[in-house]
Every structure is written in structure tokens, then in C-alpha cells.
Design an enzyme around this catalytic site. Structure first.
Site, PDB file in Angstrom:
ATOM      1  CB  THR A  73      -1.016   0.195   0.892  1.00 52.63           C
ATOM      2  OG1 THR A  73      -1.513  -1.286   1.255  1.00 52.63           O
ATOM      3  CG2 THR A  73      -1.748   1.090   1.328  1.00 52.63           C
TER       4      THR A  73
ATOM      5  N   GLY B 209       2.199  -2.365   8.348  1.00 49.33           N
ATOM      6  CA  GLY B 209       2.024  -2.747   9.683  1.00 49.33           C
ATOM      7  C   GLY B 209       4.677  -3.613  10.126  1.00 49.33           C
TER       8      GLY B 209
ATOM      9  CD  GLU C 240      -4.350  -9.214   4.515  1.00 52.38           C
ATOM     10  OE1 GLU C 240      -3.964 -10.274   3.763  1.00 52.38           O
ATOM     11  OE2 GLU C 240      -3.542  -9.241   5.215  1.00 52.38           O
TER      12      GLU C 240
END
Lengths: 696, 696
Positions: free
Chosen positions: B156, B195, B448
Site C-alpha cells: 500500500t 504494519g 487486503e
């Protein structure tokens, strides 16, 4: 390296938003006046907005999203101190209430804390106490200005919330000493969720069962001091912090257990029920009015719904204009996500409903204020006829505030959630504003009348009103007078929905409410009058009735609005989007009751897509018309300049200094990564060599 | 004082729950086996549950709800270290994955952090790297055991999430030095939401555009080191913390900007695309498979949906059995809230859907695993025919995982929210578990594969499959083979819904999906084949198709289940509740497509109320059958003993010591209460006397 430089052309969302503004074809100031009900109202709101947003203590910015619970509580207390001074300065509660409504948009925990004191604790004293009692606590002691007395509202208990009549705290009158003993008989009767109790309130309006000579007179209200002037708890008062909550960290909700706390008899609030000099309980039938304290809260939650929705639909639409994703065939630049019909279907009905709630909020607020005034005058004049009239009107307010509070607070929760999802991953960042707002918001669906309970109550009133009309010819009045058309629209014949005739939208909503009510009456006749069995229908009727209320008054207002600033055509479009999208949402009910037929539903869905196209060029104007400065937006994704990525990245960097790249816990984690293999850590205690050794 | 003592009888919710258990008429162990798919599966789950819940480091209890973001991050990192050791010990990832699924129930932020490393970073290497590359990073370096290498997933970007093909980070190949330069051209291309990046990851699987000789080969994947062995950032790598989020505080999401970071050519993942020794890019058409990394995540989110729903429906139902509110006429004791038909209508369909998701989760997991195995074998054997078969099967998994991921994650968000509301005010306490769980959960609807995007994709595949069948006679296969019945069920004739015949439920869902798809094909023909205009229909088709999938496989499984332990009658009842409540929910579509008529819908609604009565005595058994210990419940409202008030109050008191009654900020707030009046504070500067003086 041409290629690299070309790639360096980043996104330019701000240019998109300004292009939209340039294309707006109506006067946003006129639109603002329409939304705020009047020129004066609009001017007042703008004035209050400025007072609030410039105040250095009321300041609420991105730092808000990184505060711990302890920090929120401290900052909130400081803000209360500042608001207290505004009450003294403004000199009127009306102006102050507008400030509260505005602060609720960005910092609802603050206004709740003040609201509990003013709109629950003091309203309880005002509603159920005598004039002398109100005068003493509010004026002489200073509660009205948050001075000396700061109150909390002791209604809910651990085991009783919705069923107020079954509360178990006792208030036992002792003739000998002419005083009252407040007691918590068991853990279930512990006062629970009491906002402000944990650390700030020094008084509580306690709901407790009055017991005299062993007889239970039901739940009455009492002022019970909790803390002394040094803010120390009084003996017999045990208080604790409720602790962590889903939202509204700034509120110090507490639990309270009373162990034989003695208060003077005069601390019982005695407008309706009182203990006379002969120790006799005088308990007039009008005591039902004493629960009125919650009505004001419900009405103001409709306004909260409107204001909060204004904020979040603005953020989502500004983002949707700036964000681009996927290019249409043959286009070089990616498409603004707002141009996708699905995105329009997700957001435009929310925008239209926000406009609908402006109508609903102003209408119910005005009606409630007028009714209270009438009731107050009647009680003072002891005019029984006028009192009875006012009570009927209050019942109407009760019904519609229940419909609207439940429908609008549910809707707003859904709006915040859908708007967050519409901002994709970035909506999940705290700095978008959605997360905390959702967490703070959703308790509105539960407190001061659980939404399902309120909706079933409202549904019951509507059905009963129709029953009385059908069985006894009692003509429905007020906003329920449309039920008088029952004979014309009952049955199963589809109505004609004429897109060119706005009133035909109102007609189909009247019809669906009537037919569902007629059906419910039939079910009651079949099921032995068991209202619980038709609770799902009652909730549905309540929701549709709320929509009908907003559509009706929207249309009345629109027809009375002169053409000025080219706003009316958009208001008609939004009116249609709201009504038709509600039909689409409740299509099951509309089709099942035969109010519209299959072909009409498909026409509704197709027409909605056309209306979306029609309103599309004006959505930035329609949200700019809310006149929210960036203070009220407080979202990296939704500021006025539309420069989404720069704004958002700026906040992220400001709030999270990245000059240190290691976390405080880094050492321990690094040790995990650098650890030896399992064999080494076991000192080869399970190696083939070792095992062989062990088996020799 | 008889009265007082009588009042002291507090609520006894625990006795209610045990009475329910005593009345359960089926074997909850057999039910557990059904839910877990097999005896072995059930035994495995119970074993893993015990390992997890007894581990002192993985411990997750009420303290979890009072942790700050910093504390969450530290504790989460420590738990990762512990989980790492379980991978080494378990020796197989299957067993470890079950542990992860279980830990996701109570601490999803933890499993996300591990999941990003194992199921995104490593899966990306596995899916798009060569065997040698995977072997090096996973085994030789130790990433498989979270040793030495800890990865994050750099897909992303700030301006691109859904449109992966348009990512803007560049990977420029330099022939002279045979290396690759990774660069972030502008702020919009900043890697975002990554993350683990902020503080823990030392490597990143970066999605970037491969550029060779100025030619753009599209998005490929690369392993890029972020930190050195001392965990210090490498030059050219700028990383920052994304900061506060709506939920999942334990994850250190970060942003990354690469400024001319050089990696060896060999760090490019080269299973499909590679740069050969002559600097030529070899880019086979099968490269589409490289996006497969996300599929596993989607599939596991269906399992997460099932597990999380198990937890929260258990809490809400246990509370609803213990909580009493309002007495029915003539009854002394108040009624359990679960006995109200509205409460049943709110919760029982959620219970039934939880059971449905057990079916859906096991089915899609198995199908996915088998397909991957087939594909892997075919690629290794370079068997093109088998490869093409496996890819077709993968497309089927793509379609159904998209349907199920979006439908089930949306559903679970709604379930948590509705269950919270069903627990009234207490649901708003953090110690109920709902708040954090909701905040943690909802990102599943976005990441996702955004749910709306996935649902429109799935809807498109379904419609296209029908188009190919209608236009070219291409027979639909796999789970879409029902589309082959299109000729029989299209049109507008209502089907007969026979409540005695479970398969008739499947029939009406097949019919509604088919008719909606037929309608969509007609719309496409009319609108110039604009798929965007039928996006709302595609989302609807996807949701109904997910329901159809679960109903179909539920029935197949039920028919294959031998009668044992009296579980089948309840499973049939739940099957019917699920199917009929879905019809009720989507009544608009069913009526509009003429799949059922008005009378049938009313029969459905009436029959649902009967089924609720039927299942009512067994709801505690049906949730006990999930076999969740209190560790997995972690809610003051939902522990096994049912002693709601004592449990909840105990946690509140433990977490919030009330021996000090003043807040840290008390002094400042007390000063506000004790302040002088405005006149005194102004030193009488505006008093009449002063003003008179000033005007003399």
C-alpha cells in the site's frame, strides 16, 4: 531521466476541490440559512462558532487523538471551568446551549459532562422540585453557573436501566427525626454509569423508592450530597470509577453505593409528591411528569445527530473528491472516487439524510420548547384543562422524540461508519476523526432511552392511536393526524409514485405506516393482544414514521421558502434522494404492504441513479454550506483546502516524531531476533550425539 | 424491617444460566465436533486452546482493556517472542496457524503482527520468489522462525491502495552495476500503513514498478533491507510511525520513503519475472499469480469472522439469559430479556449465521489449500494443462473468497455492534470486550481487498459466468454450476418455499442470484456495457451468493452427518433461521425479483418467530458448544459461570482502585467550584456603584 521527473508529479487533490467550488451554482449562504432555520439562527450560529473556535482553552485539535484517558479527563475538566465562565458571561442558557451543541461536534465528552449537570441534574430539580428548591440549588448555591454545586444524575442502577419504575435504591422516611435514609440494598442496586460521580460531582439527584411506614410509594427524586466542601466523600457514600469505556474517556463515570446516608426531608424534590407536616405522603396522579427530565436530552440528541452527520459527510465527500483510484478506459488520469456510481450510492443518501435531520431537529426542538412553556404556564395557573392539553401535546413530543432520537442516532452511527469505510484505509487513522467519533457516538443509541425500547414505545403509540380511531372514532391529532386517512389507503393496492410530484413521496410513507399499523392491529387480535410479539413491527413503524415526519416538514418548509440563490432545486433533489433511498432501504416493507409494486421499485432505483448524477456537481457546495471551519472538522482528510495528503501527512509527522527509530521496547525485541537456534539454546541437550550418549 | 431484608435479595443471574444448561437436550461435544469439521479437528483445537490459555506470556485478561498504546505495543512484542518459540517447537506451521487463529479471538493485533511477517512478507517471497530465494530468507536466515529477519509488507502507498497496478514506487535496474535502485518519487508514493515498519521490521517485501532502460514493466516484488543487525535504519530509508489508529494499538504501522536505496539484483523476487544475464526482462504471462499473496489472508479472515462471532454471540446470549428487565403481567420476577421476541429477533439470526460461517470457513479453507497444492505441483512439474486447471480453480477460490471475506467481515462488524447494543449500557464498558473488539475488527472490512471492491469483483465474475453460459453455452463449473439452471428459474414466477423441505431454501437463493444476474446482463446491454453502473447490483449479488454458498454446503454436510447426540434437529432449525432471516433481510430483492410473493414473505416472518421459540431453550448449549474457556471470552458480562454482576463489578473494582476519591486534576477543578462570583472576580468593576462613579 525524464521518466523519473514525470513520476515525481504527485497527486493534486486540492485542485480538484477548488474546481468543484468554482462550478457550484447556488448561494451557499442562503443554503446555510435554510439549514439553520432562519437568518437570525444562521447569524447566531456563526457568532457562537467563532467564540468557540478561538477560545484557547476549548481548543480541540489533532492532539486530541493521541491523549490517554487520564489526559482526556484533565483537559475536559479544564474546559468545563472555561464553559462555566461562558454561562456567567452569556447570561442566557439559550446562547450557552448553542455553544454546547457546537462543542458536541468536536468534543462530545465535554458537553456530556456539562450536560449531565445542567440538563439532567438541574433539569431534574427543575422538573420535579418546587420553585423554592430550584431557586436554592440553582441560584443561591450557584449550580446554574457550575459554582459550589456540581451535580450528577443518579438514575441508572447496575441491574436496572430501562425499567426505571423497578429501581431498588431505597429512601426511607423516619417520622421521629423527619429525615430520609438513602440506602443501596444490594449490589444490583448500585448506582451505575453515573457521569461525573467518580471524581467531580459533589451532589447527586438520586432516583430511589420512597418508603414510609413500610409502604412503597414508588420511585421519587432526592438531592443527596456526595462530597463536602473540601471535595472529600461523605461517610456512607462509597464511590468508584467505572474505568475504561468504548469512548468518551473524558467522562469520569462512577458507581455509587449508599449505606444509610441521612438527608433532610427537605432534600426530597417535591413539585408533585411531598410529605406533609403530618407525615402523610401526598402523591398526585400527575407524578408521571417527573420522568420528563429525559425528554430534553432526547430532543437534543436529534440535533447532535444532525451536527455530527454534517461533520462526517463533509469529510467523506471532500476526500472522495480529492482521492483518485483506477482510470477509466482511455483516460490518463485516474478517476475521482466520487464519480463511481457505487460511491455515490453509498454517500449521497447520507448527505440527503443529513439535510433531512436539519428539518427534523429544528421542528422537534421548537415543538418541545413550546410545549414545555405551555405546561409550565398551566401548572403555575393551576389550569387543569390547559394542563391536560399540554400533556397531550407532550405525549406527541414523547412519541416523535422517541422515533427521531432512535432513528437519527442509529442513522448517525451508520453514517460515521460508512463514511469511514468510504475513506478506505485512511479512515482507520485516528487523525481522520472517525474512530473516536464513532466510539463516542454509539452510546447515544443506548442511553437516555435505549433505541429499541424507544422505537417500540413510539410504534405502540402510533398503533394505539390508529386503534382508538378505528374502534372509537377518536380523531388522531398533531403529527399523527395522517392516520385519519387510514380508510383510504389501507388494503393492498399500489399507490402511484409520481417523481414530478414531491407530495406523492409523503403519500407512500403515510400509506406504509398506516398499512403496517393496520397489520399490527390484526396481529394483536389474533395473538391475544400480545404486544411483545409485534415488537419488530413496532420498531419498523417507528423508523418509517421518523422518515415521514422529516419528509412532511421538509416539504412544508420548502414550499414556504421563496426562490432565492438557486437553492430550491437542490433541496428538491435532496428531498427526493432522501425519500427514494429510504424506500429502497425499506423495499421489503413497501413491497410486502403493496404500497408500491415491483416496477415502481425498479423505477425508484433507476431514478435515484439519475438524481445522483444531478446532484454530483454540487456536493462540495452542499457541504461547504454547513459553514464548518477546520476547527469543527478536525480531520486530516477533510480540511477546507482539500489538500488531503499534505494535511494528513503533516499531522502524522507532527504527532509522531521520527527522529528516534527504535521503540522503547526495542532491546527485548532485538534479542528475540538475535537469539540462537533452538539447538544452541538447548545446549545440544537433544542432539543426536547427546541422545546416543544417554542411551549407551 | 422485613421489607429491607426482602429488598436485599439481589439478582441471581448464575442460577438462570445453570437452569438453561440443565435443560439442554443435546450433546455439546458432538456439536463441537460438527462445528470444527471432524473429531480430529475438534481434538486439535482443544489441545491448542489449552496451550495458548495456560501460557503466562500470551495471557490476555481484563488488564488488556486499560493498556495505553505504548503498553500494548510492548506487550505485543513480548508475545511475538513467545510465539516465535512455538513455531520452533511445533515444527509445523499448520499447528501454529491454529494457535494464531485462536489468539486472534482475544488479541488480534498480536496475530496481525505475526501474520504480516509470515503470511504476507514470507508468503510474498514464497509466492513470487524462487525456491532458492525462499530457502535463503526463510530457512537460512531464519525468517520462518522469526529469527534474524523480521519482515513487513510494502504494498500500500499513500495514494494507492485498491489499485495495486498503479503503485508508484520505482525499482530502476542499472545495467552497469547489475543492481536495482528503489525510490519513492513523491509523497503520494510513500509506503503507508506498513504494519511492523515503524519499529520492528528489518526487511520489507516492496511492491514497485520495475524500470529497465526507461521501460516500465509494471509492479514487481523486491526484498529491501530496512535496518541493519543493530536495528538501526539504513541510509536512504526514512521511516515514521503512523501513530494513533481506531484500533489495534499493538501494531506499529509505519510509513516508509525510499531515497535511492540500492539492492542487489538478486533481491528481486524472480519466480515469474526475472532479469537474465543479458539484462533482458523475462516476464511470462502467468505473472498475474504474483498477487496471490493476499488470497490466503482473505481466506483466513473468513475463519476470523467465525471465531470472533462465536465469542461475541456467546457473551450477548449469556448476558441476555442472566439479565432481567420488566415483569410480565402477574409475574413477580422480572422476565429474562432473552424471552422477549424482539431480543430473539436481534440475536438468534446472529447465532445461526455464526454456525453458517463455521461451514463457510472450513469449506473455503480446504478448497484453497487443495488448490494451492495442485498449482504448486503443476508449476514444479511444468504441467501446463494441470496449471491451467489449477488457475481456473484458483479463480473460483478468488470469487468465493471475495464474496465470503466481504460478507463475513461486514457481518461480524455488525454482530459485534448488535451484541454490544443488546447488552445495553454495560456493553459500552471496555470490560465487556465489545469496544476494543469492534475497533480492532472493522479494519478487516477495508484491508487486503476493500469489501466493496471485492464484492463488486465477485459480482462481476458471477455475472460474466452467466453471460458466457447464455451467449456461448460455456457450462459454469464448481460452486457456480448452479448458474446452469438459469433457463428454469429466470423470469418472474414465484417459487414455492416449503418449510419442511430444507433444499427449497437453497432453491430460492439460487433463483435470486440468477435473476439478479440476468437483470444485470440486461442492464449492461442497455447502458453500453458500463459495469460501474451496475456496481450496486454486483455487491448485492455477492452478498446473496455468499449466503447461498453457506446454505448449500451446510445442507450437504448436514445430510452427511449421522444422527448422534441429538444435534441434527437443532442444526436444521439454525439452518432455517439463517436462510429465512437472510430472506427477511433482503426481502426487497426477493420480492422485486418475484422469487417469493408477499404472502410467502409474511409466512417467512411468522415462521421465524416460531423457530425462535423452538431454539430458545437451547441457546446456552449452542454457545457452550463453542468450548470457549473464560480466557477466550475475556468479558465481565460473558463468563461461563453466568454470574454477570459479580464478575463485572469485580473487574471494575480490581482495575480501578477507589481508595483515593480525588482525581489528579482535582485541585484545579475544585478551584472552579469554589471560585467567587463574577462580581467579586471583576472586583465590582461593573457594579452599578462603579458605573455610576465612572459617569459622574
Amino acid at each position: 531521466m525524464t521518466l523519473l521527473r514525470e513520476n515525481q508529479k504527485g497527486p493534486r487533490p486540492a485542485t480538484s476541490i477548488w474546481a468543484e467550488r468554482d462550478a457550484t451554482d447556488f448561494d451557499i449562504n442562503k443554503m446555510h440559512v435554510f439549514l439553520e432555520g432562519s437568518e437570525e439562527g444562521a447569524a447566531q450560529i456563526l457568532k457562537e462558532m467563532q467564540e468557540v473556535e478561538r477560545d484557547p482553552i476549548l481548543k480541540t485539535d489533532e492532539t486530541y487523538y493521541d491523549m490517554t484517558k487520564a489526559e482526556h479527563r484533565e483537559v475536559t475538566a479544564r474546559k468545563i471551568g472555561q464553559l462555566a465562565k461562558y454561562i456567567e458571561q452569556d447570561g442566557n442558557l439559550e446562547s450557552f446551549e448553542r455553544k454546547m451543541n457546537l462543542m458536541s461536534i468536536v468534543d462530545p465528552q465535554l458537553t456530556t459532562r456539562v450536560g449531565i449537570h445542567l440538563k439532567l441534574f438541574l433539569a431534574c430539580i427543575n422538573g420535579t422540585g418546587t420553585d423554592a428548591q430550584f431557586n436554592y440549588w440553582a441560584h443561591e448555591r450557584g449550580a446554574l453557573f457550575i459554582r459550589d454545586v456540581y451535580g450528577c444524575f443518579g438514575m441508572t442502577e447496575m441491574a436496572h436501566g430501562s425499567n426505571v419504575a423497578a429501581l431498588e435504591t431505597t429512601a426511607t422516611y423516619r417520622k421521629e427525626t423527619k429525615d430520609i435514609v438513602i440506602n443501596t440494598p444490594h449490589v444490583g442496586a448500585t448506582k451505575w454509569w453515573i457521569g461525573g460521580a467518580a471524581h467531580s460531582a459533589n451532589h447527586c439527584s438520586v432516583y430511589a423508592r420512597l418508603i414510609v411506614d413500610g409502604k412503597d410509594y414508588g420511585v421519587k427524586t432526592f438531592v443527596v450530597p456526595l462530597r463536602d466542601r473540601e471535595h472529600e466523600l461523605l461517610p456512607g457514600v462509597a464511590i468508584g470509577d467505572i474505568g475504561a469505556k468504548m469512548g468518551r474517556d473524558g467522562i469520569d463515570n462512577g458507581w455509587i453505593q449508599f449505606t444509610n446516608v441521612v438527608i433532610p426531608k427537605e432534600y426530597m424534590l417535591s413539585k408533585y409528591t411531598y410529605i406533609d407536616e403530618d407525615d402523610t405522603v401526598v402523591d398526585p396522579p400527575l407524578a408521571q411528569l417527573s420522568y420528563g427530565a429525559l425528554l430534553g436530552g432526547r430532543v437534543s440528541m436529534v440535533t447532535d445527530s444532525f451536527r455530527t452527520s454534517e461533520r462526517f459527510i463533509t469529510i467523506a465527500l471532500r476526500y472522495a473528491v480529492g482521492r483518485r483510484q483506477f482510470a477509466s478506459k482511455g483516460k490518463a488520469e485516474e478517476n475521482q472516487i466520487i464519480n463511481y456510481p457505487l460511491h455515490q450510492k453509498r454517500l449521497f443518501p447520507l448527505l440527503a439524510t443529513t439535510y433531512a435531520m436539519s428539518i427534523g431537529s429544528y421542528k422537534i426542538e421548537t415543538e418541545f420548547a413550546q410545549t414545555l412553556k405551555q405546561l409550565d404556564g398551566a401548572v403555575r395557573a393551576q389550569d387543569l384543562k390547559e394542563m391536560s392539553d399540554a400533556i397531550n401535546r407532550l405525549k406527541n413530543v414523547f412519541c416523535f422524540s422517541a422515533c427521531l432520537k432512535s432513528t437519527c442516532t442509529w442513522f448517525t452511527a451508520q453514517l460515521i461508519d460508512e463514511c469511514r469505510q468510504a475513506c478506505g484505509g485512511h479512515g482507520y487513522s485516528s487523525y481522520s476523526g472517525f474512530g473516536k467519533a464513532y466510539n463516542d457516538w454509539v452510546v447515544q443509541c443506548t442511553w437516555e432511552g435505549d433505541n429499541n425500547i424507544l422505537a417500540t414505545n413510539a410504534g405502540r403509540i402510533i398503533i394505539q392511536t390508529l386503534q382508538k380511531f378505528q374502534a372509537k372514532g377518536k380523531k388522531p391529532s398533531g403529527d399523527l393526524s395522517f392516520l385519519g386517512k387510514a380508510d383510504h389507503v389501507k388494503g393492498n393496492k399500489p399507490l402511484t409514485l409520481d417523481f414530478k410530484k414531491p407530495s406523492s413521496l409523503v403519500d407512500v410513507f403515510e400509506a406504509v405506516v398506516i398499512r403496517l399499523s393496520v397489520g399490527s392491529i390484526e396481529k394483536l387480535a389474533q395473538n391475544g393482544n400480545d404486544w411483545d410479539l409485534i415488537a419488530p413491527e413496532r420498531v419498523l413503524i417507528s423508523k418509517l414514521n421518523a422518515a415521514l415526519f422529516m419528509l412532511t416538514h421538509w416539504l412544508i418548509k420548502l414550499e414556504a421558502t421563496p426562490e432565492d440563490g438557486n437553492i430550491k432545486k437542490h433541496l428538491y433533489t435532496l428531498f427526493a434522494i432522501y425519500g427514494l433511498s429510504q424506500i429502497d432501504l425499506f423495499a421489503g416493507a413497501f413491497l410486502a404492504e403493496g404500497v408500491i409494486d415491483q416496477a415502481s421499485l425498479k423505477a425508484v432505483q433507476a431514478h435515484l441513479m439519475d438524481l445522483f448524477k444531478e446532484i454530483r456537481p454540487h456536493i462540495i457546495g452542499l457541504t461547504d454550506a454547513f459553514k464548518f471551519s477546520d476547527f469543527f472538522i478536525n480531520s486530516g482528510l477533510g480540511f477546507y483546502n482539500g489538500d488531503v495528503y499534505t494535511n494528513y501527512f503533516g499531522i502524522v509527522k507532527k504527532q509522531n516524531d521520527n527522529s528516534k527509530s527504535k521503540a522503547p521496547y526495542s532491546k527485548e525485541f532485538e534479542a528475540v531476533l538475535r537469539r540462537d537456534t533452538l539447538e544452541v539454546r538447548q545446549n545440544f541437550g537433544k542432539s543426536a550425539k547427546t541422545l546416543k550418549k544417554l542411551s549407551e
